[in-house]
Scaffold this active site. Structure first.
Site, short mmCIF file in Angstrom:
data_model
loop_
_atom_site.label_atom_id
_atom_site.label_comp_id
_atom_site.label_asym_id
_atom_site.label_seq_id
_atom_site.Cartn_x
_atom_site.Cartn_y
_atom_site.Cartn_z
N HIS B 162 46.74 -67.97 -15.49
CA HIS B 162 46.66 -66.69 -14.77
C HIS B 162 46.57 -65.52 -15.72
O HIS B 162 46.73 -65.67 -16.94
CB HIS B 162 47.85 -66.55 -13.80
CG HIS B 162 49.20 -66.52 -14.45
ND1 HIS B 162 49.69 -65.41 -15.11
CD2 HIS B 162 50.16 -67.46 -14.55
CE1 HIS B 162 50.91 -65.69 -15.57
NE2 HIS B 162 51.21 -66.94 -15.26
N CYS B 178 53.37 -71.84 -17.30
CA CYS B 178 52.01 -71.40 -17.02
C CYS B 178 51.34 -70.93 -18.30
O CYS B 178 52.02 -70.66 -19.30
CB CYS B 178 52.01 -70.27 -16.00
SG CYS B 178 52.49 -70.80 -14.33
#
Lengths: 161, 207
Positions: B162, B178
């Site tokens: 992201h 992440c």
């Protein structure tokens, strides 16, 4: 070679410059809420603080287009609610922005008809939130401080069953 | 003599002010060694400037020589190096600088991209809610959202590739597993990568 002593005026100029730089340095990284810091005289709130007491699902948005979705998400957050208790002095126990401990906050009216939630005293000060909408099962706040508003957005509280 | 004392007092007071002024102090989170874990919290609502988002040096997006047996179009992540590669033909790859999971939150495996999302929403992790109970439990996607401009969901995991509103964290181990890219880079990757893309996550490059 003779060494001349700096004049008194020179010393004052240096000191004044250091003060100016120091002040500018502080202001550069702190939110400026020129109007909001002063606030306006508070009048009695038309909203009773009991209406805020309870368990709430909380969600936030920055763009109006996300409001409906945010309300639905707030409703889903009741598994991890934010609890507002009644204070001892007629207010409610809530957190100010960036404070880890709750404190008693008060609903404050204003001549413009807006209602603010924050520490006792003037209304519409930087620490306050403005209650922009309220019903039996929800309320919506906007932060008065542009910095808080930018970080936390418009917050929607939906009452949990 | 009185004037000299007054001068000293002014300078001493100015020095004391400088020492007190919180903004004048160095940011302890400003780590310069990219291999050192960075202690930094999410900053919901923070919108970095264009200058902050412009990466320089090795973490800037660039085409590099990259020898691999993976097919063009595959994403390869080298966690230890803080790079994400998008494999291209002829032993080339587009290399992006990334932020990765902090100690204890790193992982490896072969997965697929199962979903893509523009301006993803953000839900603060439980430990953040515990520290800051007033935080919204959900923040709708948009500029200033810690999830950034785009998200690519990695199948079979809770992890995503992201964007971020904290470009200074690129090159550091800061996340909960992440992989984060600056918004311009994650948008570039998003436009190049379809759902179903293979992703290979490694701790370090094969020698």
């Amino acid at each position: 070679m003779p060494i001349s002593m700096p004049s008194t005026r020179y010393f004052f100029l240096v000191a004044a410059s250091i003060f100016t730089v120091a002040l500018a340095g502080c202001n550069a990284n702190q939110p400026i809420d020129a109007g909001a810091q002063q606030g306006v005289p508070a009048t009695p709130s038309k909203i009773a603080s009991e209406r805020l007491v309870g368990r709430w699902g909380v969600a936030a948005y920055h763009q109006d287009s996300a409001r409906q979705r945010t309300e639905a998400e707030a409703r889903r957050q009741c598994s991890n609610p934010y609890t507002i208790k009644a204070g001892q002095n007629g207010g409610v126990l809530m957190h100010l922005a960036d404070q880890s401990e709750p404190q008693e906050l008060f609903l404050k009216g204003s001549a413009s008809g807006s209602t603010y939630l924050g520490p006792a005293g003037m209304a519409a000060v930087a620490a306050d939130r403005e209650i922009v909408a309220i019903s039996d099962n929800s309320f919506t706040i906007k932060w008065v401080s542009p910095d808080n508003s930018s970080r936390y957005g418009t917050m929607v509280y939906i009452r949990c069953p | 003599m009185k004037i000299i004392k007054l001068q000293s007092l002014c300078l001493a007071a100015a020095a004391a002010w400088l020492a007190w002024c919180p903004a004048a102090k160095a940011d302890p989170a400003d780590a310069s060694d990219p291999q050192v874990d960075m202690q930094i919290d999410d900053q919901p609502g923070y919108q970095p400037s264009a200058e902050e988002e412009q990466l320089a040096g090795p973490f800037e997006r660039q085409i590099v020589f990259f020898r691999t047996t993976e097919a063009p179009g595959t994403i390869v992540v080298h966690t230890a190096d803080r790079y994400l590669y998008l494999v291209q033909p002829n032993n080339r790859a587009i290399r992006y600088g990334i932020g990765v999971g902090r100690d204890g939150f790193q992982w490896a495996g072969i997965r697929k991209i199962i979903q893509k999302q523009e301006w993803p929403d953000w839900r603060p992790p439980p430990e953040m809610i515990q520290r800051q109970p007033y935080l919204p439990r959900f923040m709708a996607g948009g500029p200033g959202n810690p999830m950034g401009a785009r998200a690519l969901y990695i199948g079979g995991t809770v992890y995503r590739i992201h964007g971020t509103n904290q470009p200074q964290t690129i090159g550091h181990a800061v996340s909960s597993g992440c992989f984060r890219l600056v918004n311009a880079d994650v948008t570039d990757l998003y436009d190049r990568v379809p759902v179903g893309t293979k992703i290979v996550v490694k701790q370090a490059a094969d020698l």
